[in-house]
Design an enzyme around this catalytic site. Sequence first.
Site, PDB file in Angstrom:
ATOM      1  N   THR A   7     104.422  82.927 115.350  1.00 27.61           N
ATOM      2  CA  THR A   7     105.212  83.943 115.379  1.00 27.61           C
ATOM      3  C   THR A   7     104.878  85.235 115.635  1.00 27.61           C
ATOM      4  O   THR A   7     103.369  85.325 115.979  1.00 27.61           O
ATOM      5  CB  THR A   7     105.526  84.550 113.413  1.00 27.61           C
TER       6      THR A   7
ATOM      7  N   ILE B 286     119.498  99.147 105.522  1.00 26.64           N
ATOM      8  CA  ILE B 286     118.790  99.406 106.678  1.00 26.64           C
ATOM      9  C   ILE B 286     117.656  99.562 106.054  1.00 26.64           C
ATOM     10  O   ILE B 286     117.731 101.022 105.352  1.00 26.64           O
ATOM     11  CB  ILE B 286     119.357 100.450 107.374  1.00 26.64           C
ATOM     12  N   PHE B 287     116.292  98.865 106.230  1.00 28.60           N
ATOM     13  CA  PHE B 287     115.475  99.216 105.314  1.00 28.60           C
ATOM     14  C   PHE B 287     114.272 100.048 106.100  1.00 28.60           C
ATOM     15  O   PHE B 287     113.628  99.954 106.854  1.00 28.60           O
ATOM     16  CB  PHE B 287     114.941  98.071 104.842  1.00 28.60           C
TER      17      PHE B 287
ATOM     18  N   TYR C  15     102.667  86.326 105.436  1.00 31.15           N
ATOM     19  CA  TYR C  15     102.892  85.392 106.108  1.00 31.15           C
ATOM     20  C   TYR C  15     102.580  85.060 107.115  1.00 31.15           C
ATOM     21  O   TYR C  15     101.976  84.170 108.231  1.00 31.15           O
ATOM     22  CB  TYR C  15     104.511  85.775 106.193  1.00 31.15           C
TER      23      TYR C  15
ATOM     24  N   GLY D 100     105.646  95.322 104.692  1.00 31.99           N
ATOM     25  CA  GLY D 100     105.129  95.109 105.225  1.00 31.99           C
ATOM     26  C   GLY D 100     105.725  94.377 107.181  1.00 31.99           C
ATOM     27  O   GLY D 100     105.231  93.746 108.007  1.00 31.99           O
TER      28      GLY D 100
ATOM     29  N   PHE E 184     108.020  72.634 111.790  1.00 33.97           N
ATOM     30  CA  PHE E 184     108.838  73.597 111.278  1.00 33.97           C
ATOM     31  C   PHE E 184     108.985  74.141 110.350  1.00 33.97           C
ATOM     32  O   PHE E 184     110.336  75.322 109.155  1.00 33.97           O
ATOM     33  CB  PHE E 184     110.486  74.159 111.715  1.00 33.97           C
TER      34      PHE E 184
HETATM   35  N1  UDP Z   1     116.299  94.617 108.060  1.00 35.69           N
HETATM   36  C1  UDP Z   1     117.136  95.396 107.173  1.00 35.69           C
HETATM   37  N2  UDP Z   1     118.122  95.303 106.749  1.00 35.69           N
HETATM   38  C2  UDP Z   1     118.395  93.958 106.356  1.00 35.69           C
HETATM   39  C3  UDP Z   1     117.477  92.187 106.651  1.00 35.69           C
HETATM   40  C4  UDP Z   1     116.886  92.538 107.502  1.00 35.69           C
HETATM   41  O1  UDP Z   1     117.114  96.131 107.721  1.00 35.69           O
HETATM   42  O2  UDP Z   1     119.496  93.301 104.795  1.00 35.69           O
HETATM   43  C5  UDP Z   1     115.383  94.754 108.614  1.00 35.69           C
HETATM   44  C6  UDP Z   1     114.155  94.573 108.601  1.00 35.69           C
HETATM   45  O3  UDP Z   1     113.253  95.531 107.914  1.00 35.69           O
HETATM   46  C7  UDP Z   1     113.802  94.334 109.680  1.00 35.69           C
HETATM   47  C8  UDP Z   1     114.701  93.754 110.453  1.00 35.69           C
HETATM   48  O4  UDP Z   1     115.614  94.218 110.522  1.00 35.69           O
HETATM   49  O5  UDP Z   1     112.765  95.222 110.462  1.00 35.69           O
HETATM   50  C9  UDP Z   1     114.412  92.308 111.145  1.00 35.69           C
HETATM   51  O6  UDP Z   1     114.370  91.764 109.689  1.00 35.69           O
HETATM   52  P1  UDP Z   1     114.271  89.785 109.925  1.00 35.69           P
HETATM   53  O7  UDP Z   1     114.177  89.690 108.119  1.00 35.69           O
HETATM   54  O8  UDP Z   1     116.301  89.844 109.839  1.00 35.69           O
HETATM   55  O9  UDP Z   1     113.369  89.960 110.484  1.00 35.69           O
HETATM   56  P2  UDP Z   1     112.151  89.621 110.942  1.00 35.69           P
HETATM   57  O10 UDP Z   1     111.902  91.014 111.672  1.00 35.69           O
HETATM   58  O11 UDP Z   1     111.221  90.418 109.071  1.00 35.69           O
HETATM   59  O12 UDP Z   1     110.887  88.479 111.301  1.00 35.69           O
END
Ligand code: UDP
Length: 335
Positions: free
Chosen positions: A119, A209-210, A143, A286, A75
């Site tokens: 993943t 929100i990204f 990653y 990404g 892990f």
């Molecule tokens: N996300 C977001 N705001 C944050 C963290 C994550 O909008 O503060 C979004 C991110 O862009 C992705 C989703 O939530 O689309 C899940 O992100 P996370 O980092 O939890 O997991 P990942 O899918 O990257 O493994």
Amino acid sequence: MTNDTILVVGGAGYIGTHMVKDLLQEGFQVVVLDDLSTGHHDLLPGGDFIQGQIGDRAVLDRIFTQFSISAVMHFAACSLVGESVENPIKYYRNNVSHTTELLAAMRRHQVNHFIFSSTAAVYGNPKIQPIPEDAVLKPTNPYGTTKVAIEDLLRYCDDAFGIKSISLRYFNAAGADLSGTIGERHRPETHLIPIVLQTALKEREHLNIFGTNYPTRDGTCVRDYIHVTDLTRAHLLALTVLMNGGDSAVYNLGNSRGYSVRDVIDVSQKISRRKIPFIETDRRPGDPPELVADSTNAREKLGWQPQYEDLEAIIETAWTWHRNEAKKNECICKG
Ligand code: UDP
């Protein structure tokens, strides 16, 4: 009960601690190797603990000589999409070079069973949703690429040395053990559900929100959230398969249901009964728009049956954990 000893590399991390708890409950002996770069010793439920790097040949030789290890669960990877884009060398060094050293040590000591945390990021932007395991592997970030590299290496290690492995491609691990005593603690935190719940607890003013212009139902990214103890159950099933002489394999682990970032916020508001402020910002580099698992194979071939199938049930356990953490932190501050 069993006399088998399992080496859990990265056992002090989020999924690792839940795995250790499950293994101990099933009667396994557990040895944890963790450098504590992101893990937490205070959350370890038990087992023999060795602090060290997974790429350290001397440490590995000492462990494999001192303990009679039946299988290794790995892990200890760097696992942040955004960070991997910013620092790919860190990802190749840890996820590829160090894991290669771990496999080399297994070969030297003739340990032939390996469970690998892979993943959904191996798929990149797949055309088919839900995604089957035989979809094209085309990661969009370092990653995911490092995980593909190890999956490839594992196939070669099976052919060359007879190391049998099961790679488990996690979708989005979430939630916490029902006891509320172990859960997700990353510093800094980057994952959506913890950030949303920390915002509910007023530890953050708002969340970002990204990206709101993805080609999804509501414009935000869609993910398949899977409860951490459902993940560890799948590891136990995979371990049993390998220890009974089963073949190497790769399985997706997800609920096959997609939830958007906005869904996560809505459900969290409902569970916490608090308003969760957010602002809409640019996309995070990404990030694929949608990742939803087809987990038919894990269900049929491992006999895996996730217990937490909807987001509410998952977030409920995370909420209990984060409230406990907040209380603990408050006591330390007042302390
Ligand atoms: N996300 C977001 N705001 C944050 C963290 C994550 O909008 O503060 C979004 C991110 O862009 C992705 C989703 O939530 O689309 C899940 O992100 P996370 O980092 O939890 O997991 P990942 O899918 O990257 O493994």
